[in-house]
Scaffold this active site. Structure first.
Site, PDB file in Angstrom:
ATOM      1  N   PRO A 274       0.819  -1.212   0.000  1.00 26.20           N
ATOM      2  CA  PRO A 274       0.000   0.000   0.000  1.00 26.20           C
ATOM      3  C   PRO A 274       0.855   1.264   0.000  1.00 26.20           C
ATOM      4  O   PRO A 274       1.849   1.351   0.718  1.00 26.20           O
ATOM      5  CB  PRO A 274      -0.764  -0.106   1.332  1.00 26.20           C
ATOM      6  CG  PRO A 274       0.174  -0.851   2.231  1.00 26.20           C
ATOM      7  CD  PRO A 274       0.909  -1.818   1.349  1.00 26.20           C
ATOM      8  N   TYR A 316      -2.245  14.200 -14.207  1.00 29.63           N
ATOM      9  CA  TYR A 316      -3.359  13.249 -14.390  1.00 29.63           C
ATOM     10  C   TYR A 316      -4.713  13.932 -14.415  1.00 29.63           C
ATOM     11  O   TYR A 316      -5.729  13.256 -14.243  1.00 29.63           O
ATOM     12  CB  TYR A 316      -3.421  12.241 -13.236  1.00 29.63           C
ATOM     13  CG  TYR A 316      -2.160  11.614 -12.750  1.00 29.63           C
ATOM     14  CD1 TYR A 316      -1.346  10.872 -13.609  1.00 29.63           C
ATOM     15  CD2 TYR A 316      -1.791  11.702 -11.411  1.00 29.63           C
ATOM     16  CE1 TYR A 316      -0.196  10.247 -13.126  1.00 29.63           C
ATOM     17  CE2 TYR A 316      -0.649  11.081 -10.929  1.00 29.63           C
ATOM     18  CZ  TYR A 316       0.141  10.362 -11.792  1.00 29.63           C
ATOM     19  OH  TYR A 316       1.257   9.738 -11.301  1.00 29.63           O
ATOM     20  N   CYS A 342       4.971  29.054 -14.886  1.00 27.40           N
ATOM     21  CA  CYS A 342       4.629  29.502 -16.232  1.00 27.40           C
ATOM     22  C   CYS A 342       4.221  28.350 -17.132  1.00 27.40           C
ATOM     23  O   CYS A 342       4.959  27.936 -18.034  1.00 27.40           O
ATOM     24  CB  CYS A 342       5.802  30.274 -16.828  1.00 27.40           C
ATOM     25  SG  CYS A 342       6.222  31.655 -15.774  1.00 27.40           S
TER      26      CYS A 342
END
Ligand SMILES: *Cc1c(COP(=O)(O)O)cnc(C)c1O
Length: 413
Positions: A274, A316, A342
């Site tokens: 995990p 994502y 930027c």
């Protein structure tokens, strides 16, 4: 469940108001709750109670020494993907005998380091890597304990960048090839097969692909044992999803049932890796409003944290909750919360309904414990933010803010 809660109109971490931390260390800063980290570990551990298992914390989710040490104290094993992570785990005081090493591109130097330290096993991802591991082990006159990471070719139904079990993925070895590689490994004197491994992706919210993958791997474990391989470990990887917005991943108890049921009667030691689930909601990214601006199309709130501190929205299109630390009264407004970098992708949250914000107000980006600081960069020559660990009514800086000198270390003109 986490320990960031509103009290008397302001957000606290355990027994500390976030405003006090901002005052002490400045912004941006990551703030971790040790109670949340420990609770997640305890709940997961409890869910696997009665099953022969080890929880191998996936270091890449958050590789901060203090966090590694906290999990080492809870009895964790560790899942690493580089020599650098092995050094971190060692520095945190963990026993290398509790380390499993994954990744498609381990170098021979990394293999040698891990062999000398005596790690538990290598999760090998290709035929050529297997060959290399054998050579390195024989050169060091050792036997490398290994598992093959098999690709069960299931669709984990997560974001395509974090799915790792698809047929087209660079990870793992197809099941059929794995059988012949195990057979071949018998001729390689530097190797001992000790297990089988798979990891189908991250932020998994659907239990079906988990069950399919573990079932396939368990069947292969049984066959290999029957064929005389001295396997001991069945590694089901990590990937349990968490709630960033409205996701509904299986409960930890359900997850434990799903991944352990196919192991019944195998006599295997279960390894679980995990990452996100342990650390994800145990931290926030604390930031301050620099400016507000309005264009004909939008309202923006520019804060002092950016995509270099939290890459997930840009990488994502991930969602992270955003809240004012001490919400002002007044009508909520729809704003984009943007950083100073930027890049047009440097927006931490789009179209968020937030209470009125003014220059200097504190804001938190939630669920910033996993793949946040560990993915941080110095893009735009921004020093990386400090990390603070809260315990009860105390807090301490566990990683100092980088300085501009840190950024230029090793450079010449
Ligand atoms: C990233 C990774 C994990 C942890 O994934 P989470 O989604 O954070 O639980 C576990 N195992 C391997 C091999 C990984 O690459």
């Amino acid at each position: 469940m986490n320990h960031f809660e509103s009290r008397r109109g302001a957000l606290w971490c355990e027994g500390v108001p976030l405003s006090r931390i901002a005052q002490a260390v400045g912004t941006p800063a990551y703030v971790y709750s040790s109670a949340t980290l420990e609770r997640h570990y305890a709940v997961l551990s409890q869910a696997f109670h009665g099953i022969d298992h080890h929880l191998c914390y996936s270091v890449k989710a958050c590789s901060t020494l203090a966090v590694l040490k906290l999990f080492a104290r809870q009895g964790a094993w560790f899942d690493i993907v580089s020599g650098g992570e092995l050094e971190r785990v060692s520095r945190a005081g963990a026993d290398p005998a509790r380390v499993v090493f994954a990744g498609v591109g381990k170098t021979r130097d990394e293999m040698a380091l891990a062999l000398r330290r005596g790690i538990a096993l290598f999760n090998v991802e290709s035929a050529e890597e297997l060959q290399a591991l054998d050579e390195v082990a024989r050169r060091l006159k050792r036997k490398a304990p290994f598992a093959l990471r098999v690709n069960p070719e299931v669709d984990a139904r997560t974001h395509r960048y974090i799915a790792t079990g698809l047929k087209t993925s660079k990870f793992g070895v197809p099941l059929k090839e794995a059988r012949s590689l195990y057979a071949h490994s018998r001729t390689l004197r530097g190797l001992t097969a000790v297990g089988i491994d798979s990891h189908i992706g991250s932020q998994l919210t659907d239990e079906r692909p988990m069950r399919e993958a573990v079932t396939a791997v368990a069947a292969m474990y049984r066959d290999l044992r029957a064929a005389g391989f001295p396997l001991r470990y069945l590694d089901v990887g990590g990937g349990l999803g968490i709630t960033y917005r409205a996701e509904r991943p299986p409960s930890v108890e359900r997850y434990a049932q799903v991944v352990s049921a196919p192991l019944r009667g195998l006599g295997a030691t279960l390894l679980v890796e995990p990452g996100r689930m342990l650390v994800g909601n145990a931290a926030v990214l604390l930031t301050r409003v620099l400016y507000r601006k309005r264009t004909p199309a939008k309202r923006f709130v520019v804060v002092d944290a950016a995509m270099n501190d939290l890459m997930r929205p840009a990488l994502y299109e991930a969602y992270h909750g955003i809240e004012a630390v001490a919400p002002r009264a007044g009508a909520r407004q729809k704003v984009d919360v943007a950083g100073p970098v930027c890049e047009s992708a440097d927006v931490l949250g789009k179209d968020r309904l937030l209470p009125p914000l003014e220059q200097g107000d504190l804001v938190v980006v939630r669920t910033a414990g996993a793949y946040a600081m560990s993915m941080a960069s110095n893009y735009n020559s921004r020093p990386r933010a400090p990390e603070v660990l809260v315990r009860g009514s105390k807090f301490r800086v566990v990683r100092q803010r980088e300085t501009v000198n840190d950024l230029m270390r090793g450079e010449t003109t």
